[in-house]
Scaffold this active site. Structure first.
Site, short mmCIF file in Angstrom:
data_model
loop_
_atom_site.label_atom_id
_atom_site.label_comp_id
_atom_site.label_asym_id
_atom_site.label_seq_id
_atom_site.Cartn_x
_atom_site.Cartn_y
_atom_site.Cartn_z
N GLU A 117 0.86 -1.19 0.00
CA GLU A 117 0.00 0.00 0.00
C GLU A 117 0.89 1.24 0.00
O GLU A 117 2.09 1.14 0.32
CB GLU A 117 -0.86 0.01 1.26
CG GLU A 117 -1.80 -1.17 1.35
CD GLU A 117 -2.77 -1.07 2.52
OE1 GLU A 117 -2.65 -0.12 3.32
OE2 GLU A 117 -3.64 -1.96 2.61
N THR A 148 1.68 -6.12 -9.48
CA THR A 148 2.04 -6.83 -10.71
C THR A 148 0.79 -7.50 -11.29
O THR A 148 0.00 -8.08 -10.54
CB THR A 148 3.11 -7.90 -10.40
OG1 THR A 148 4.21 -7.25 -9.78
CG2 THR A 148 3.58 -8.60 -11.68
N GLU A 353 8.81 -8.31 -3.58
CA GLU A 353 8.66 -9.50 -2.72
C GLU A 353 9.64 -9.47 -1.54
O GLU A 353 10.19 -10.49 -1.12
CB GLU A 353 8.74 -10.79 -3.55
CG GLU A 353 7.62 -10.80 -4.59
CD GLU A 353 7.26 -12.16 -5.13
OE1 GLU A 353 7.46 -13.15 -4.45
OE2 GLU A 353 6.73 -12.19 -6.28
N1 CAA Z 1 7.39 -16.54 7.23
C1 CAA Z 1 6.37 -16.90 8.06
N2 CAA Z 1 5.89 -16.07 9.00
C2 CAA Z 1 6.46 -14.87 9.11
C3 CAA Z 1 7.52 -14.45 8.29
C4 CAA Z 1 7.99 -15.35 7.32
N3 CAA Z 1 8.98 -15.03 6.49
N4 CAA Z 1 7.87 -13.19 8.65
C5 CAA Z 1 7.09 -12.84 9.65
N5 CAA Z 1 6.23 -13.85 9.94
C6 CAA Z 1 5.20 -13.88 10.97
C7 CAA Z 1 5.82 -13.76 12.37
O1 CAA Z 1 6.20 -15.03 12.85
C8 CAA Z 1 4.67 -13.16 13.16
O2 CAA Z 1 3.72 -14.16 13.46
P1 CAA Z 1 3.23 -14.41 15.00
O3 CAA Z 1 2.51 -13.18 15.41
O4 CAA Z 1 2.37 -15.62 14.92
O5 CAA Z 1 4.48 -14.61 15.79
C9 CAA Z 1 4.00 -12.25 12.13
O6 CAA Z 1 4.38 -12.73 10.84
C10 CAA Z 1 4.42 -10.78 12.26
O7 CAA Z 1 5.83 -10.76 12.15
P2 CAA Z 1 6.73 -9.81 13.07
O8 CAA Z 1 6.21 -9.80 14.47
O9 CAA Z 1 8.14 -10.24 12.86
O10 CAA Z 1 6.40 -8.38 12.42
P3 CAA Z 1 7.38 -7.25 11.94
O11 CAA Z 1 6.52 -6.08 11.61
O12 CAA Z 1 8.50 -7.04 12.93
O13 CAA Z 1 8.06 -7.85 10.62
C11 CAA Z 1 8.07 -8.31 8.24
C12 CAA Z 1 7.26 -8.24 9.53
C13 CAA Z 1 8.87 -9.60 8.25
C14 CAA Z 1 9.03 -7.13 8.09
C15 CAA Z 1 7.01 -8.29 7.10
O14 CAA Z 1 6.25 -7.10 7.20
C16 CAA Z 1 7.63 -8.39 5.71
O15 CAA Z 1 8.00 -9.47 5.27
N6 CAA Z 1 7.70 -7.25 4.99
C17 CAA Z 1 8.05 -7.25 3.58
C18 CAA Z 1 6.78 -7.28 2.76
C19 CAA Z 1 7.01 -7.76 1.38
O16 CAA Z 1 7.77 -8.69 1.12
N7 CAA Z 1 6.31 -7.16 0.47
C20 CAA Z 1 6.34 -7.58 -0.90
C21 CAA Z 1 5.10 -7.15 -1.58
S1 CAA Z 1 4.42 -8.35 -2.61
C22 CAA Z 1 5.10 -8.13 -4.14
O17 CAA Z 1 6.12 -7.55 -4.32
C23 CAA Z 1 4.31 -8.84 -5.16
C24 CAA Z 1 4.54 -8.49 -6.56
O18 CAA Z 1 3.61 -8.02 -7.22
C25 CAA Z 1 5.77 -8.93 -7.27
#
Ligand code: CAA
Length: 368
Positions: A117, A148, A353
């Site tokens: 977003e 995408t 991603e």
């Molecule tokens: N796999 C599984 N679970 C995960 C995870 C992973 N890689 N990363 C985080 N989680 C889970 C955590 O275990 C937690 O779960 P619980 O509450 O059950 O413990 C929950 O998610 C929240 O995680 P955090 O408490 O660690 O939260 P945070 O805010 O500190 O961190 C983050 C979260 C890892 C930074 C996450 O926001 C993230 O991955 N951000 C990046 C987003 C992203 O990749 N965006 C891409 C957009 S899609 C795209 O690009 C598509 C396209 O069109 C090509």
């Protein structure tokens, strides 16, 4: 067999118009249909729902080969396979699979994954899009960015907040159809690279989404997105690997034809050292990408391996594309020789991603 088929398709169908599509930002709709017929759009989906029932390694090899010529076409494949089909196959109901997964896996329809977003990119728990529970349906309002397949998809997986008090545990994933009232595709983005792929913002104005379109239990949406992205990152790592391999091949070929100082430039140590470094980084990236795919297929926890694969392969794509331009000299800077496009296409693999910084966070968290 998969490698041979994908390579032949890339060389005979993707390569010929790739420069023009890049120039005109032309989405390759016909090629997407052909890739559907060849089984590239739902490779890992259960054959009962129209898919190929293949493993992650097979999928990665196909994405790598398609990316050697056209990273725009390969991201369409990657998003459809890893971010849309995989999640529906894994967590969808039988009805959702029949209605939505089957046409996506057969390549008759295209999917999009809507998490980002304007104010929730890397910090993805901060979703502003809302899905208010109205009993038999959700009322969805908000905006998604950089999506995408945004203007070309039929089926959208949309993350939205139902209960803010529960933080990320109040997020749901809903299946939105392109014809639902109140759903609107925003302007197309004019991008640096992957210009043949179709990227838009999306608006949701009181979109009524039936309850049966929620994927998984109430509040599963964020976990769904994270689990799906773990696999998606292997797909993007494979895309980056393919870009690196394509750049390396062109540079090697050119170095054996182009002459300077009385001999083919391959015979100069300055060029040999570049090619040696490219080859080494490429093989290291390939090992990491294939290992992450193998770990996923073994049912292991592969989140950190996927992050390492994407981080290293995207760096390698940038490095190899840059070096390929340098080896081509002036010719590398013009479109006809392809390698300048590889550098522009490579950059997005360090961003979407999960940025390289998010991959480092994921790796570091696995060390706790
Ligand atoms: N796999 C599984 N679970 C995960 C995870 C992973 N890689 N990363 C985080 N989680 C889970 C955590 O275990 C937690 O779960 P619980 O509450 O059950 O413990 C929950 O998610 C929240 O995680 P955090 O408490 O660690 O939260 P945070 O805010 O500190 O961190 C983050 C979260 C890892 C930074 C996450 O926001 C993230 O991955 N951000 C990046 C987003 C992203 O990749 N965006 C891409 C957009 S899609 C795209 O690009 C598509 C396209 O069109 C090509």
């Amino acid at each position: 067999m998969i490698r041979d088929m994908a390579r032949e398709f890339a060389e005979t169908a993707l390569k010929p118009g790739v420069i023009e599509r890049d120039n005109k930002q032309h989405f390759p709709a016909e090629l997407v249909s052909q890739m559907g017929e060849l089984g590239f759009m739902g490779m890992q989906v259960d054959p009962n729902y129209g898919g190929g029932g293949m493993d992650t390694l097979s999928y990665v090899i196909a994405v790598e080969e398609l990316s050697r010529w056209d990273a725009s076409a390969s991201v369409i494949v990657s998003v459809n396979n890893s971010l849309v089909c995989w999640g529906l196959n894994e967590f969808g109901t039988h009805e959702q699979k029949e209605k939505y997964l089957k046409p996506l896996a057969l390549g008759e329809k295209v999917g999009a994954f809507c998490l980002s977003e304007p104010e929730a990119g890397s910090d993805a728990t901060q979703q502003r899009t809302t899905a208010v529970d109205m009993g038999d349906h959700y009322l969805v309002n908000g905006t998604k960015n950089w999506i995408t397949n945004g203007g070309r998809a039929d089926t959208y997986l949309v993350m939205a907040h139902t209960d803010r008090e529960k933080k990320h545990k109040g997020i749901n994933c809903l299946i939105v159809e392109k014809d639902m009232e109140g759903f609107e595709v925003g302007p197309k983005e004019d991008k640096l690279g992957i210009r043949g792929s179709d990227t838009h913002s999306l608006n949701f104005n009181d979109v009524k989404v039936p309850k049966e379109n929620r994927v998984g239990d109430d509040g599963f949406g964020f976990k769904f997105a994270m689990k799906t992205l773990n696999g998606g990152r292997i797909g993007i790592a494979a895309q980056a690997l393919g870009i690196a391999a394509g750049a390396f091949d062109l540079a090697l070929e050119y170095s054996k034809i182009r002459k300077a100082f009385g001999t083919e430039i391959f015979n100069h140590q300055a060029i040999q050292f570049k090619l040696a470094d490219m080859k080494m980084e490429l093989e290291a990236a390939r090992a990491l990408v294939y290992r992450a795919a193998w770990e996923k297929d073994q049912g292991m926890d592969y989140a950190a391996s996927a992050a390492m694969a994407k981080l290293h392969a995207s760096k390698t794509a940038m490095f190899c594309a840059d070096q390929a331009i340098q080896i081509h000299g002036g010719n590398g800077y013009v479109k006809e020789y392809h390698v300048e496009r590889f550098l522009r296409d490579a950059k997005i693999t360090e961003i979407y991603e999960g940025t390289s910084e998010i991959q480092r966070m994921t790796i570091a968290r696995s060390l706790r």
